[in-house]
Design a protein around this motif. Sequence first.
Motif, PDB file in Angstrom:
ATOM      1  N   GLU A 112       5.334 -67.241   0.614  1.00  0.00           N
ATOM      2  CA  GLU A 112       4.985 -66.472   1.495  1.00  0.00           C
ATOM      3  C   GLU A 112       4.347 -67.237   2.857  1.00  0.00           C
ATOM      4  N   GLY A 113       4.914 -68.688   2.748  1.00  0.00           N
ATOM      5  CA  GLY A 113       4.686 -69.422   3.856  1.00  0.00           C
ATOM      6  C   GLY A 113       3.422 -70.579   3.337  1.00  0.00           C
ATOM      7  N   ILE A 114       3.274 -71.464   4.556  1.00  0.00           N
ATOM      8  CA  ILE A 114       2.436 -72.513   4.399  1.00  0.00           C
ATOM      9  C   ILE A 114       1.160 -72.109   4.746  1.00  0.00           C
ATOM     10  N   ASP A 115       0.110 -72.809   3.948  1.00  0.00           N
ATOM     11  CA  ASP A 115      -1.338 -72.529   4.375  1.00  0.00           C
ATOM     12  C   ASP A 115      -1.571 -72.965   5.959  1.00  0.00           C
ATOM     13  N   GLN A 116      -2.399 -72.191   6.417  1.00  0.00           N
ATOM     14  CA  GLN A 116      -2.144 -72.169   8.136  1.00  0.00           C
ATOM     15  C   GLN A 116      -3.021 -73.180   8.499  1.00  0.00           C
ATOM     16  N   ARG A 117      -3.772 -73.949   7.586  1.00  0.00           N
ATOM     17  CA  ARG A 117      -4.751 -74.968   7.914  1.00  0.00           C
ATOM     18  C   ARG A 117      -3.686 -76.504   8.153  1.00  0.00           C
ATOM     19  N   VAL A 118      -2.643 -76.225   7.471  1.00  0.00           N
ATOM     20  CA  VAL A 118      -1.504 -77.397   7.682  1.00  0.00           C
ATOM     21  C   VAL A 118      -0.982 -77.490   9.014  1.00  0.00           C
ATOM     22  N   ILE A 119      -0.791 -76.085   9.777  1.00  0.00           N
ATOM     23  CA  ILE A 119      -0.491 -76.394  10.931  1.00  0.00           C
ATOM     24  C   ILE A 119      -1.450 -76.494  12.023  1.00  0.00           C
ATOM     25  N   ASP A 120      -2.623 -75.967  11.636  1.00  0.00           N
ATOM     26  CA  ASP A 120      -3.701 -76.200  12.482  1.00  0.00           C
ATOM     27  C   ASP A 120      -4.005 -77.709  12.604  1.00  0.00           C
ATOM     28  N   HIS A 121      -4.138 -78.381  11.495  1.00  0.00           N
ATOM     29  CA  HIS A 121      -4.678 -79.921  11.319  1.00  0.00           C
ATOM     30  C   HIS A 121      -3.490 -80.687  12.013  1.00  0.00           C
ATOM     31  N   ALA A 123      -1.600 -79.847  14.526  1.00  0.00           N
ATOM     32  CA  ALA A 123      -1.763 -79.575  16.005  1.00  0.00           C
ATOM     33  C   ALA A 123      -2.778 -80.498  16.623  1.00  0.00           C
ATOM     34  N   THR A 124      -3.511 -81.188  15.804  1.00  0.00           N
ATOM     35  CA  THR A 124      -4.628 -82.306  16.267  1.00  0.00           C
ATOM     36  C   THR A 124      -3.938 -83.655  16.495  1.00  0.00           C
ATOM     37  N   ARG A 125      -2.975 -83.666  15.895  1.00  0.00           N
ATOM     38  CA  ARG A 125      -2.261 -84.998  15.912  1.00  0.00           C
ATOM     39  C   ARG A 125      -0.901 -85.515  16.146  1.00  0.00           C
ATOM     40  N   MET A 126      -0.185 -84.113  16.719  1.00  0.00           N
ATOM     41  CA  MET A 126       1.056 -84.259  17.091  1.00  0.00           C
ATOM     42  C   MET A 126       1.676 -82.763  17.732  1.00  0.00           C
ATOM     43  N   ARG A 127       2.602 -82.684  18.339  1.00  0.00           N
ATOM     44  CA  ARG A 127       3.196 -81.422  19.175  1.00  0.00           C
ATOM     45  C   ARG A 127       3.633 -80.421  17.763  1.00  0.00           C
ATOM     46  N   VAL A 128       3.701 -79.260  17.893  1.00  0.00           N
ATOM     47  CA  VAL A 128       3.875 -78.386  16.767  1.00  0.00           C
ATOM     48  C   VAL A 128       4.423 -77.205  17.329  1.00  0.00           C
TER      49      VAL A 128
END
Length: 239
Positions: A112-121, A123-128
């Motif tokens: 169903e996808g990846i835990d949203q916190r992976v994307i959010d975290h 985004a604090t250290r690279m372009r997403v």
Amino acid sequence: MRVDVVTIFPEYLAPLDLSLIGKARRTGILELAVHDLRTWTHDVHRTVDDTPYGGGPGMVMRPEPWGQCFDDLASPSTHLVVPTPAGAPFTQDLARAFSSDPHLLFACGRYEGIDQRVIDHAATRMRVSEVSLGDYVLFGGEVAVLVVMEAVTRLLPGVLGNADSLVEESHSAGVLEAPMYTKPPTWRGLDVPEVLRSGDHGKIARWRREEGLRRTAAQRPDLLSHLEGTGFQIPGVDV
Ligand SMILES: Nc1ncccc1[N+](=O)[O-]
């Protein structure tokens, strides 16, 4: 350009060894590595998913393996690209933008996808960038990575023998390209348009421009919406 692809099905990315992408890798234009996400699991079952908070069907990819994977593979100049039906439409413009990135890191989601916190975290250290190929649902991101990698790699200098073919192709100038023909001049009673055999390069260029616009108006009027009300005319077509 360096590309890292992270997936639980590395064999899905085998086509990236073939044809012009394979050649780009062998000639050093493209440095590409495919990684198995389970490399970053530590339990005996190498678990990458779990049930969704809030209930609902299916499983969600756990954040820990992704976080540790990004710790190893990403740097501040990394552009994380996540194929997902919830992403922005992937277009030729995006392909062009991606082709000038020094490092692309593709995260292939499953279930169903990846835990949203992976994307959010991340985004604090690279372009997403979350990108979608279209309004339909695939089993995961791997096929989308093959598509994005083909669209991006062919834009890299030195990959296409004749860079001129990048100029007139569909979507490069916001319109579709004209129909193409080759020998024989007549085939099953169908003739090649006379103008293309005239040798008059000005007339040929004009014919191709008009045919491209005519085809765009027929197949993709949305690409011409910016012309509405401008009085722009295409012979024989209502813009
Ligand atoms: N449409 C998609 N379905 C699943 C994963 C990724 C997708 N996409 O378009 O990038």
